[in-house]
Scaffold this motif. Sequence first.
Motif, short mmCIF file in Angstrom:
data_model
loop_
_atom_site.label_atom_id
_atom_site.label_comp_id
_atom_site.label_asym_id
_atom_site.label_seq_id
_atom_site.Cartn_x
_atom_site.Cartn_y
_atom_site.Cartn_z
N PHE A 485 0.92 -4.54 -6.70
CA PHE A 485 1.30 -3.13 -6.55
C PHE A 485 2.38 -2.97 -5.48
CE2 PHE A 485 -3.29 -2.23 -8.00
CZ PHE A 485 -2.91 -2.27 -9.33
N THR A 486 2.31 -3.78 -4.42
CA THR A 486 3.35 -3.73 -3.39
C THR A 486 4.68 -4.18 -3.96
OG1 THR A 486 1.71 -4.17 -1.65
CG2 THR A 486 4.02 -4.57 -1.11
N GLN A 492 10.57 -0.87 -7.76
CA GLN A 492 10.88 0.49 -8.20
C GLN A 492 11.82 1.17 -7.21
OE1 GLN A 492 7.42 2.86 -8.94
NE2 GLN A 492 8.56 4.67 -9.60
N LYS A 493 11.57 0.98 -5.93
CA LYS A 493 12.42 1.62 -4.92
C LYS A 493 13.86 1.12 -5.00
CE LYS A 493 12.81 2.25 0.11
NZ LYS A 493 12.98 3.72 0.01
N LEU A 510 6.20 -9.83 1.22
CA LEU A 510 6.28 -8.69 2.12
C LEU A 510 5.02 -8.53 2.97
CD1 LEU A 510 7.83 -6.06 -0.34
CD2 LEU A 510 9.02 -7.30 1.47
N LEU A 511 3.87 -8.71 2.35
CA LEU A 511 2.61 -8.52 3.07
C LEU A 511 2.35 -9.64 4.06
CD1 LEU A 511 0.47 -7.24 0.06
CD2 LEU A 511 1.10 -5.91 2.08
N GLU A 512 2.71 -10.87 3.71
CA GLU A 512 2.49 -11.99 4.62
C GLU A 512 3.38 -11.88 5.86
OE1 GLU A 512 0.35 -14.38 4.66
OE2 GLU A 512 -0.57 -14.28 2.68
N PRO A 516 9.05 -4.70 7.66
CA PRO A 516 9.21 -3.28 8.01
C PRO A 516 9.38 -2.37 6.80
CG PRO A 516 10.56 -4.69 9.42
CD PRO A 516 10.00 -5.58 8.35
N VAL A 517 9.88 -2.92 5.70
CA VAL A 517 10.10 -2.10 4.52
C VAL A 517 8.79 -1.55 3.95
CG1 VAL A 517 9.98 -3.97 2.81
CG2 VAL A 517 11.43 -1.97 2.36
#
Length: 735
Positions: A485-486, A492-493, A510-512, A516-517
């Motif tokens: 989902f992230t 999408q962005k 991104l999660l690891e 900042p995004v």
Amino acid sequence: MNQIKKHPVENLGYNFIPSEFLPEGKDEFYIRFQQNPATDYRQLTRQETAILKSNGNRSDNWSQVLVREGIDILLIEECTFFGLVRIGRLEPYFLEFSQLRTPVGLYRSLIVSCDIGNNVAINNVRLLSHYIIEDEAILINVNEMSCTSHSKFGNGIVKDGEPEDLRIWLEICNENAGRKVIPFDGMLPGDAWLWSKYRASEPLQDAFKAFTDRQFGTYRGTYGTVGKRTVIKNTHIIKDVKIGSDAYIKGANKLKNLTINSNENAKSQIGEGCEMVNGIMGAGSRAFYGVKAVRFILAPFSQLKYGARLINSYLGENATISCCEVLNTLLFPAHEQHHNNSFLCASLVMGQSNIAAGATIGSNHNSRAADGELQAGRGFWPGLCVSLKHNSKFASFTMIAKGDYPAELNIPMPFCLVSNDVHNDRLLVMPGYWFQYNMYAILRNERKFADRDKRREKAQLLEYDFLAPDTVNEMFVALQLLCRFTGQAFYQKHALIGGSREHEQKGKELLESNAPVLKQLEIQARGFENSGRPVHLIKVQEGYLLYKKMIAYYGTRLLIGYLQKNSDKSIRSLALLFAGAGSRSNWLNAGGQLIPEENINTLIRDIENGRLERGWQQVHAFYEQQALLYPDQKLQHGLAALMETGNFRPDMASLPLLRELLLNAIDTKQWMAQSVYASKAKDYENPFRKMVYDSTGEMEAVVGKLKDNPFINEQLKEAEAFESNIQELIGALKE
């Protein structure tokens, strides 16, 4: 009009088993004599008969009233006997129980074809028919206590000559009876789950039915029983009921077609105003204050109280239902539901659950047929005034905030908070909520459930740890979904095109890295709600890291347990241990007992192929065997999970890696202990909680001092001891 049949009075008490159902060479008493094989009875002497008559006693045939030596005939007054009545030794004592005192003997009662044990007190029983009363039982003020030749005592069987449509079924999990099971004495929650779950296999369903019929038989003629030291007083109707020893029944309205298991170590009770029909009570269970129960099973040490209504439902061990209504539901152990205005219907709730006031969890909201269901993993906790639509499904330890949820839900992330944001017309899901904000409750509940487990005979090994194979596997699912989902939100962005694999890869990146995004992304879930409105995930970064932290802690804690029990602490042996763990396996919650899915599948195949000749006995032996295997299986699962979340292979095991894992476990344990303190400290710091007290002294007098909280202090001490033990283990590790 009512069909009133007339028979010669001398036949009263005889022909209990109709002649067409008597085996060749047997009389109507052959089952009774098996139940009570005692042969030390004799006929009355002429003098004893004369004394009985002078004391106002009557019998159509005094030769059929037999007694034991040592009986004091003077202790029988104003009784009428029909049929074969056998009376044990009566001596000039009085029996006392819970401030009730009554003399031994038979007084002012109509007794039809019964066996009565030694030093029994029977007083003012208007009809006592076809019962075996064991030693030192007390029966006072009972209107009717009778047993028929076709009695089943709550078991879902049919007797010789009865049509199949008389069979009692337990219609659990679904109102349309599509998951119905046959109740039987000794049915475990795992049995009910297996039977109700695997409906597609006709051989399996047929086998379960055959197991039950074979275990209880179809013959007629079993007498009702009242066990030793059981007390029954001020009760209206007891019909076709089997009662164990040391039970206590007072003020019940109607008890019919029941088995009430009870013994000296697990005493069962039924109290005032109860009406219970077609059910089975496990040892140590209790029902009192106006309970209504029909077609039910109460597992050992479960409770119904304060006007609760339980219909077509199974209530697992160490569970409590009061004040509310529960229909067509299978509840695993340690369920709590104790508010008058809560309603639960057509549900499978897998234990350690709590249904709050105002909760309305019922089926048939969105269909013309009563065929909806709800399934919830361990730790299900819908809050105040929650209304849910069926079908819905929830992962373990899902908390649902107050609200009327307009559509079906499928929440696969454990330990989350689900909220209905009415103002913005959206659903909010916070993954890892329990770890962030309610560590006190989750750890305290784990300890509470274990402490409340009063079972002497633990037929199934119940898992109370919130970190276990089922919840850990769900956390892995949640991690994958959070990454997906992230990634979808990022794509999408930035108007990028990609599939699920690309989304998961980008989301993990991104999660690891705590990019900042992430703060700029609006992360939405798919498939969580059956509606067109958005489902927003909040605090995704925090939830992701907490899931990983708790999985690592779960695996490391199991590794620590292994190291503490084994002398060989070399890296080589640990590498072999990791290698033997294999890949992470799927597990199922079978009535509160966690079992690898492949082992459940093997059991099912064996049943389908006719390999379980001893039926339910072998199914229960399977649970016992799985309980013995569980520690090693759980260790293997934990090590596999540890390697997966830590991204290392068995051959990568090294002294620095092991030290890092152990030190991280210390940090996690200390963080958990501090979180327990912080969770409770909010109650002392919140001004809206403090405003009802004029002073800190008043508040502490009412709720106690925070520093004196025994559970918090216990957790802090455990964290200190944990660190000390781990430091010793680190020092004992060898290359």
